[in-house]
Design an enzyme around this catalytic site. Structure first.
Site, PDB file in Angstrom:
ATOM      1  N   ASP A 205       0.813  -1.216   0.000  1.00  0.00           N
ATOM      2  CA  ASP A 205       0.000   0.000   0.000  1.00  0.00           C
ATOM      3  C   ASP A 205       0.849   1.269   0.000  1.00  0.00           C
ATOM      4  OD1 ASP A 205      -2.216  -1.718   0.164  1.00  0.00           O
ATOM      5  OD2 ASP A 205      -2.083  -1.754   2.353  1.00  0.00           O
TER       6      ASP A 205
ATOM      7  N   LYS B  33       1.733   2.081  -5.239  1.00  0.00           N
ATOM      8  CA  LYS B  33       2.262   1.558  -6.521  1.00  0.00           C
ATOM      9  C   LYS B  33       1.286   1.836  -7.667  1.00  0.00           C
ATOM     10  CE  LYS B  33       2.343  -2.478  -4.464  1.00  0.00           C
ATOM     11  NZ  LYS B  33       2.171  -2.135  -3.046  1.00  0.00           N
TER      12      LYS B  33
ATOM     13  N   LYS C 238      -0.836   4.171  -8.179  1.00  0.00           N
ATOM     14  CA  LYS C 238      -0.832   5.557  -8.672  1.00  0.00           C
ATOM     15  C   LYS C 238       0.363   5.800  -9.604  1.00  0.00           C
ATOM     16  CE  LYS C 238       0.186  10.192  -7.351  1.00  0.00           C
ATOM     17  NZ  LYS C 238       0.625  11.114  -6.312  1.00  0.00           N
TER      18      LYS C 238
ATOM     19  N   HIS D 222      -4.933  -1.822  -5.575  1.00  0.00           N
ATOM     20  CA  HIS D 222      -4.197  -0.661  -6.084  1.00  0.00           C
ATOM     21  C   HIS D 222      -5.194   0.439  -6.462  1.00  0.00           C
ATOM     22  CE1 HIS D 222      -0.661  -3.521  -7.223  1.00  0.00           C
ATOM     23  NE2 HIS D 222      -0.916  -3.484  -5.932  1.00  0.00           N
ATOM     24  N   THR D 223      -5.101   1.542  -5.753  1.00  0.00           N
ATOM     25  CA  THR D 223      -6.074   2.622  -5.942  1.00  0.00           C
ATOM     26  C   THR D 223      -5.539   3.667  -6.913  1.00  0.00           C
ATOM     27  OG1 THR D 223      -6.497   2.310  -3.607  1.00  0.00           O
ATOM     28  CG2 THR D 223      -7.577   4.200  -4.644  1.00  0.00           C
TER      29      THR D 223
ATOM     30  N   THR E   9       3.291 -12.667   2.715  1.00  0.00           N
ATOM     31  CA  THR E   9       2.398 -13.284   1.754  1.00  0.00           C
ATOM     32  C   THR E   9       3.101 -14.537   1.203  1.00  0.00           C
ATOM     33  OG1 THR E   9       0.929 -12.874  -0.117  1.00  0.00           O
ATOM     34  CG2 THR E   9       3.134 -11.878  -0.253  1.00  0.00           C
TER      35      THR E   9
ATOM     36  N   THR F 103      -9.531  -5.062   1.977  1.00  0.00           N
ATOM     37  CA  THR F 103     -10.355  -5.583   3.079  1.00  0.00           C
ATOM     38  C   THR F 103     -11.021  -4.471   3.900  1.00  0.00           C
ATOM     39  OG1 THR F 103      -8.432  -5.566   4.524  1.00  0.00           O
ATOM     40  CG2 THR F 103      -8.894  -7.629   3.347  1.00  0.00           C
TER      41      THR F 103
ATOM     42  N   ARG G 187      -9.674  -2.983   6.243  1.00  0.00           N
ATOM     43  CA  ARG G 187      -9.140  -2.997   7.613  1.00  0.00           C
ATOM     44  C   ARG G 187      -8.319  -1.727   7.885  1.00  0.00           C
ATOM     45  NH1 ARG G 187      -5.806  -8.510   7.789  1.00  0.00           N
ATOM     46  NH2 ARG G 187      -5.400  -7.867   5.648  1.00  0.00           N
TER      47      ARG G 187
ATOM     48  N   GLY H 144       5.205  11.958  -4.083  1.00  0.00           N
ATOM     49  CA  GLY H 144       3.738  12.032  -4.095  1.00  0.00           C
ATOM     50  C   GLY H 144       3.249  13.042  -3.075  1.00  0.00           C
TER      51      GLY H 144
HETATM   52  P1  GDP Z   1      -0.799   0.246  -3.567  1.00  0.00           P
HETATM   53  O1  GDP Z   1      -1.389  -1.027  -3.089  1.00  0.00           O
HETATM   54  O2  GDP Z   1       0.679   0.326  -3.339  1.00  0.00           O
HETATM   55  O3  GDP Z   1      -1.173   0.579  -4.985  1.00  0.00           O
HETATM   56  O4  GDP Z   1      -1.437   1.390  -2.663  1.00  0.00           O
HETATM   57  P2  GDP Z   1      -2.990   1.511  -2.217  1.00  0.00           P
HETATM   58  O5  GDP Z   1      -3.768   1.976  -3.375  1.00  0.00           O
HETATM   59  O6  GDP Z   1      -3.434   0.290  -1.513  1.00  0.00           O
HETATM   60  O7  GDP Z   1      -2.862   2.611  -1.091  1.00  0.00           O
HETATM   61  C1  GDP Z   1      -2.324   3.863  -1.348  1.00  0.00           C
HETATM   62  C2  GDP Z   1      -3.388   4.917  -1.024  1.00  0.00           C
HETATM   63  O8  GDP Z   1      -2.784   6.186  -0.964  1.00  0.00           O
HETATM   64  C3  GDP Z   1      -4.454   5.027  -2.104  1.00  0.00           C
HETATM   65  O9  GDP Z   1      -5.664   5.413  -1.488  1.00  0.00           O
HETATM   66  C4  GDP Z   1      -3.944   6.154  -3.002  1.00  0.00           C
HETATM   67  O10 GDP Z   1      -4.983   6.852  -3.670  1.00  0.00           O
HETATM   68  C5  GDP Z   1      -3.281   7.049  -1.989  1.00  0.00           C
HETATM   69  N1  GDP Z   1      -2.088   7.771  -2.457  1.00  0.00           N
HETATM   70  C6  GDP Z   1      -1.117   7.385  -3.315  1.00  0.00           C
HETATM   71  N2  GDP Z   1      -0.149   8.308  -3.376  1.00  0.00           N
HETATM   72  C7  GDP Z   1      -0.513   9.300  -2.544  1.00  0.00           C
HETATM   73  C8  GDP Z   1       0.101  10.536  -2.135  1.00  0.00           C
HETATM   74  O11 GDP Z   1       1.192  10.894  -2.552  1.00  0.00           O
HETATM   75  N3  GDP Z   1      -0.592  11.284  -1.218  1.00  0.00           N
HETATM   76  C9  GDP Z   1      -1.800  10.905  -0.707  1.00  0.00           C
HETATM   77  N4  GDP Z   1      -2.387  11.691   0.183  1.00  0.00           N
HETATM   78  N5  GDP Z   1      -2.390   9.751  -1.069  1.00  0.00           N
HETATM   79  C10 GDP Z   1      -1.752   8.967  -1.959  1.00  0.00           C
HETATM   80  P1  IMO Z   2      -0.812  -4.223  -2.247  1.00  0.00           P
HETATM   81  O1  IMO Z   2      -0.451  -4.741  -3.596  1.00  0.00           O
HETATM   82  C1  IMO Z   2      -0.879  -4.652   2.103  1.00  0.00           C
HETATM   83  C2  IMO Z   2      -0.552  -8.709   3.691  1.00  0.00           C
HETATM   84  C3  IMO Z   2      -1.828  -9.104   4.425  1.00  0.00           C
HETATM   85  C4  IMO Z   2      -1.258 -10.060   5.450  1.00  0.00           C
HETATM   86  C5  IMO Z   2      -0.160 -10.776   4.688  1.00  0.00           C
HETATM   87  C6  IMO Z   2      -0.575 -12.123   4.108  1.00  0.00           C
HETATM   88  O2  IMO Z   2      -2.144  -3.570  -2.186  1.00  0.00           O
HETATM   89  O3  IMO Z   2       0.289  -3.410  -1.659  1.00  0.00           O
HETATM   90  P2  IMO Z   2      -2.195 -12.805   2.101  1.00  0.00           P
HETATM   91  O4  IMO Z   2      -3.651 -12.526   1.906  1.00  0.00           O
HETATM   92  O5  IMO Z   2      -1.319 -12.298   1.025  1.00  0.00           O
HETATM   93  O6  IMO Z   2      -1.933 -14.244   2.441  1.00  0.00           O
HETATM   94  O7  IMO Z   2      -1.831 -11.990   3.450  1.00  0.00           O
HETATM   95  O8  IMO Z   2       0.205  -9.913   3.620  1.00  0.00           O
HETATM   96  N1  IMO Z   2      -0.746  -8.219   2.315  1.00  0.00           N
HETATM   97  C7  IMO Z   2      -0.812  -6.928   1.991  1.00  0.00           C
HETATM   98  N2  IMO Z   2      -0.787  -5.829   2.756  1.00  0.00           N
HETATM   99  N3  IMO Z   2      -0.942  -4.532   0.768  1.00  0.00           N
HETATM  100  C8  IMO Z   2      -0.957  -5.633  -0.020  1.00  0.00           C
HETATM  101  O9  IMO Z   2      -0.958  -5.567  -1.372  1.00  0.00           O
HETATM  102  C9  IMO Z   2      -0.908  -6.901   0.589  1.00  0.00           C
HETATM  103  N4  IMO Z   2      -0.898  -8.165   0.124  1.00  0.00           N
HETATM  104  C10 IMO Z   2      -0.786  -8.962   1.187  1.00  0.00           C
HETATM  105  O10 IMO Z   2      -2.457  -8.001   5.010  1.00  0.00           O
HETATM  106  O11 IMO Z   2      -0.648  -9.323   6.495  1.00  0.00           O
HETATM  107 MG    MG Z   3      -2.858  -1.707  -1.771  1.00  0.00          MG
END
Ligand code: GDP
Ligand code: IMO
Ligand code: MG
Length: 428
Positions: A16, A19, A21, A44-45, A242, A304, A306, A416
């Site tokens: 999270d 990536k 973005k 991935h948001t 994971t 999730t 969470r 960012g």
């Molecule tokens: P990923 O799994 O690595 O793609 O990340 P996620 O999408 O799970 O979580 C990143 C969150 O941060 C998302 O809600 C994005 O929209 C947000 N985000 C990404 N870059 C930035 C940033 O530079 N600033 C802020 N405030 N939010 C960001």
């Molecule tokens: P992105 O791509 C955050 C974490 C789970 C848990 C552990 C194992 O959005 O960054 P799993 O369901 O893979 O067996 O869970 O790994 N986990 C992540 N946490 N971002 C993710 O993906 C994750 N993928 C798995 O929360 O702790």
């Molecule tokens: Mg994510």
């Protein structure tokens, strides 16, 4: 060969990092976007302005590059594919006017993740009690276990439906025996898969051949990492990880791309740390400050929902990720979120039994009892979300970034300052 037309975007912490973005932002200049590992545990948001309206997309399986109509998206052999989730994503894109089917190619070698893998995941977690991993319950661990134990079913197996059904039933009964449950929805699942079989097979391709051919023709390929390096089954905080290799190795085994094409290798790091699920977290903030960061950063799981655990930036952990991945540059994300904090800390060094250590302890028990040496920074207490270039950032924010860059010995090329595509400062 050696044309450097492959770029990697990999998470360097616990996921999270943002990536999606970066991939969305870069995809404009890429012909192909590809996923190599993980499954629908990833979330991935991407936030974009479409016809003056802000739209939010969350991708679990399809690479975020799908938002550009000229980009082909590939799901590589290393992915564990829950087929109904894929079709839901395709459908929700279609509802937004984005045609996806003709631009998706799926490896016949990708392992299929079934509904019963999710049941087994939940059973396994529940039986662990206090030692549960805190998985996303998306069936990831049990599906990879089937793959590694050579009893899994792959996308290519859908070609012979009768044989597929037989092997599905055998695999299901193995799970039912092992985890002591009955999958009530088995017939329904098979019916759904039978319906989805043809459209799925139409997207099937030898993606390793496709990717290497396109790379050899000089096409630009962008790999979207899922999950993250410190969740890597080999390099992460085992067993709180994971079940795949989300770091650099998985990018190649999960696609079959020839490593000599590698050009840029970008690590995505958040300006503070977050973690969903269980496991050690040396810089975790369990107090109100952690809650403040969570709210300011919207730190709730994309998959999730969470609440994510939050804490200060961890230099030794991030350095470890840079070491194993060999990043050529970094994207520091969510710097804007720290704008609400007057005193910011960084974990500068780790100590174990009074001795400084330069790596991550392999024992999770040691990781949990690390002592941390902190460094404190003055906050900038300013909204930087509309800053468009480096010069406009407040000095305190620049100091924070420059300090990280020096200590990480890797250029921070992207910063960012907000969730939208345009909220990214680029440095030369
Ligand atoms: P990923 O799994 O690595 O793609 O990340 P996620 O999408 O799970 O979580 C990143 C969150 O941060 C998302 O809600 C994005 O929209 C947000 N985000 C990404 N870059 C930035 C940033 O530079 N600033 C802020 N405030 N939010 C960001
Ligand atoms: P992105 O791509 C955050 C974490 C789970 C848990 C552990 C194992 O959005 O960054 P799993 O369901 O893979 O067996 O869970 O790994 N986990 C992540 N946490 N971002 C993710 O993906 C994750 N993928 C798995 O929360 O702790
Ligand atoms: Mg994510």
């Amino acid at each position: 060969m050696n044309s450097n037309n492959l770029t990697l975007v990999l998470g360097a912490q616990w996921g999270d990092e943002g990536k999606g973005k970066l991939v969305d932002m870069l995809s404009e200049n890429f012909d192909i976007a590809v996923r190599a590992t993980g499954g629908a545990n990833a979330g991935h948001t991407v936030k974009v302005m479409i016809k003056g309206e802000e739209k939010k997309f969350i991708f679990h399986l399809i690479p975020s590059g799908i938002l550009y109509e000229d980009t082909t998206c590939v799901i590589g052999n290393g992915v564990v594919l829950h087929i109904p989730t894929l079709f839901q994503e395709i459908e929700s894109l279609q509802l937004q006017g984005i045609e996806a089917v003709s631009r998706i190619k799926i490896s016949g070698r990708a392992t299929i993740l079934f509904d019963f893998h999710k049941l087994s995941d939940a059973k396994q977690e529940n039986s662990k009690g206090e030692r549960k991993v805190g998985t996303t319950k998306r069936g990831i661990g049990p599906c990879y276990a089937d793959k590694i134990s050579r009893r899994g079913l792959r996308v290519c197996d859908l070609a012979d439906w009768d044989l597929f059904k037989k092997r599905y039933k055998e695999l299901l009964s193995w799970h039912e025996r092992c985890f002591e449950y009955v999958h009530e929805g088995a017939e329904e699942e098979l019916l759904l898969l039978e319906k989805m079989r043809k459209p799925l097979l139409a997207m099937m391709e030898d993606t390793a051949y496709y990717l290497n051919t396109k790379l050899s023709e000089g096409k630009n390929v962008l790999l979207e990492g899922a999950n993250a390096s410190i969740l890597d089954i080999d390099h992460g905080t085992y067993p709180y990880v994971t079940s795949s290799n989300p770091s650099i190795g998985g990018a190649f085994t999960g696609t079959g791309m020839h490593p000599a094409y590698l050009g840029e290798n970008i690590g995505v790091i958040k300006a503070y740390m977050s973690r969903v699920g269980e496991g050690p977290f040396p810089t975790e903030l369990k107090d109100d400050l952690g809650g403040k960061i969570r709210e300011a950063g919207g730190e709730y799981g994309s998959t999730t929902g969470r609440p994510r655990r939050c804490g200060w930036f961890d230099l030794p952990l991030t350095k470890y990720a840079i070491m194993i991945n060999g990043f050529t540059s970094l994207n520091l994300t969510k710097l804007d979120v720290l704008g609400c904090i007057d005193e910011i800390k960084i974990a500068e060094k780790y100590f174990l039994d009074g001795n400084e250590i330069n790596t991550l302890p392999s024992r999770v028990e040691d990781m949990a009892r690390l002592e941390v040496k902190w460094r404190t920074f003055k906050g900038w207490l300013e909204d930087i979300s509309e800053c468009k270039n480096w010069e406009n950032l407040p000095d305190a924010a620049k100091n924070y970034v420059l300090y990280l860059e020096e200590k990480l010995s890797c250029p921070i090329k992207y910063i960012g300052v907000g969730p939208r595509r345009d909220q990214m400062i680029q440095r030369d």
